[in-house]
Design a protein around this motif. Structure first.
Motif, mmCIF file in Angstrom:
data_model
loop_
_atom_site.group_PDB
_atom_site.id
_atom_site.type_symbol
_atom_site.label_atom_id
_atom_site.label_comp_id
_atom_site.label_asym_id
_atom_site.label_seq_id
_atom_site.Cartn_x
_atom_site.Cartn_y
_atom_site.Cartn_z
ATOM 1 N N TRP A 78 0.792 -1.196 0.089
ATOM 2 C CA TRP A 78 0.032 -0.083 0.009
ATOM 3 C C TRP A 78 0.780 1.220 0.002
ATOM 4 C CZ3 TRP A 78 0.804 3.403 3.739
ATOM 5 C CH2 TRP A 78 1.306 3.022 5.161
ATOM 6 N N ALA A 79 2.038 1.126 0.514
ATOM 7 C CA ALA A 79 3.007 2.270 0.759
ATOM 8 C C ALA A 79 3.292 2.913 -0.854
ATOM 9 C CB ALA A 79 4.197 2.021 1.445
ATOM 10 N N ALA A 80 3.187 1.912 -1.785
ATOM 11 C CA ALA A 80 3.605 2.508 -3.327
ATOM 12 C C ALA A 80 2.569 3.420 -3.746
ATOM 13 C CB ALA A 80 3.586 1.268 -4.330
ATOM 14 N N THR A 81 1.089 3.375 -3.308
ATOM 15 C CA THR A 81 0.238 4.362 -3.653
ATOM 16 C C THR A 81 0.489 5.855 -3.358
ATOM 17 O OG1 THR A 81 -1.491 2.475 -3.502
ATOM 18 C CG2 THR A 81 -2.446 4.761 -3.711
ATOM 19 N N ALA A 82 0.598 6.543 -4.137
ATOM 20 C CA ALA A 82 1.060 8.077 -3.631
ATOM 21 C C ALA A 82 0.337 8.754 -2.818
ATOM 22 C CB ALA A 82 1.430 8.985 -5.026
ATOM 23 N N ARG A 83 0.560 9.293 -1.743
ATOM 24 C CA ARG A 83 -0.075 10.291 -0.861
ATOM 25 C C ARG A 83 -0.092 11.606 -1.477
ATOM 26 N NH1 ARG A 83 0.693 10.820 5.572
ATOM 27 N NH2 ARG A 83 -0.433 12.948 5.819
ATOM 28 N N ARG A 111 7.190 5.589 5.180
ATOM 29 C CA ARG A 111 5.932 5.674 4.897
ATOM 30 C C ARG A 111 5.531 6.770 4.326
ATOM 31 N NH1 ARG A 111 7.191 1.156 5.218
ATOM 32 N NH2 ARG A 111 6.513 -0.462 6.630
ATOM 33 N N PRO A 112 4.649 7.261 3.606
ATOM 34 C CA PRO A 112 4.122 8.156 2.945
ATOM 35 C C PRO A 112 3.567 9.294 4.348
ATOM 36 C CG PRO A 112 2.923 6.750 1.569
ATOM 37 C CD PRO A 112 3.612 6.058 2.923
ATOM 38 N N GLU A 160 5.930 10.705 -0.587
ATOM 39 C CA GLU A 160 4.752 10.613 -1.236
ATOM 40 C C GLU A 160 4.513 9.015 -1.222
ATOM 41 O OE1 GLU A 160 4.110 13.822 -4.476
ATOM 42 O OE2 GLU A 160 6.202 13.078 -4.725
ATOM 43 N N SER A 161 5.462 8.235 -1.769
ATOM 44 C CA SER A 161 5.218 7.035 -1.765
ATOM 45 C C SER A 161 6.581 6.147 -1.832
ATOM 46 C CB SER A 161 4.630 6.706 -3.107
ATOM 47 O OG SER A 161 5.679 6.881 -4.363
ATOM 48 N N GLU A 177 8.320 2.202 -2.724
ATOM 49 C CA GLU A 177 7.957 1.175 -3.695
ATOM 50 C C GLU A 177 9.139 0.114 -3.596
ATOM 51 O OE1 GLU A 177 6.734 1.866 -7.559
ATOM 52 O OE2 GLU A 177 8.804 2.930 -8.005
#
Length: 202
Positions: A36-41, A128-129, A148-149, A151
């Motif tokens: 889930w950390a690869a999804t940009a915040r 983490r984001p 932000e992310s 990965e």
């Protein structure tokens, strides 16, 4: 994609940041980011853009990193330089790109481990984001970036364009090795990549 970026990709897939560690922290290896950390915040990209000034130190408070930065260029064979394996506490800034705080993607590289044990970016997979990365520059300013992310990618799928490509804001990328360790090749199979944007300057 430019010839220069493709050359960098080839380097990172072969020689760059392969590390020579032997899993000294146990069979699980270094920390890995969750999917889930690869999804940009979303992060505000409106931070100030600074003039060029060499980076001298990187600090990542959430994982206890405070390390000097050295300059990394290209070796005679065209491969990107990496920090010396016998100095695992150092990270490096790729000096063919922007300096942290300038418009564009500034890239910092560091080993995950070494024969001496954990290296400077061993815990990069714990980021983490929303976490903060601070880069002190030679002009005395500290560029503060928000993650932000994060990965994990296979080295044969290294996202060269995302890491080294142009940006319309001041960005930062942190790169190290990750995934499982291939003992025959003496190399980790993946890369951990942190994407961040400058959100303030002090």
């Amino acid at each position: 994609m430019t010839r220069h970026l493709w050359a960098l990709a080839a380097v990172l897939l072969t020689a760059g940041l392969t590390a020579v560690g032997l899993g000294l922290r146990g069979p699980g290896g270094p920390p890995q980011p969750p999917a889930w950390a690869a999804t940009a915040r979303p992060v505000d990209h409106g931070g100030p853009v600074l003039p060029r000034s060499l980076p001298v130190r990187v600090a990542i408070p959430s994982i206890g990193v405070s390390a000097p930065l050295i300059r990394l260029g290209l070796d005679a064979d065209g491969s990107v330089q990496v920090p010396a394996a016998d100095r695992p506490g150092e990270a490096g800034w790729y000096d063919r790109g922007p300096t942290p705080g300038e418009r564009g993607a500034a890239v910092l590289l560091g080993h995950v481990d070494s024969p001496k044990g954990a290296a400077v970016f061993y815990d990069l997979g714990r980021l983490r984001p929303g976490h903060r990365v601070e880069v002190t520059r030679a002009d005395g300013r500290v560029a503060v970036f928000t993650v932000e992310s994060v990965e994990r990618v296979a080295k044969d799928r290294f996202p060269t364009g995302r890491v080294y490509g142009p940006l319309d804001h001041a960005g930062l990328r942190l790169v190290t090795c990750g995934g499982s360790f291939d003992r025959a090749a003496r190399s980790y199979r993946d890369n951990i990549i942190v994407y961040a944007a400058e959100t303030s300057v002090r």
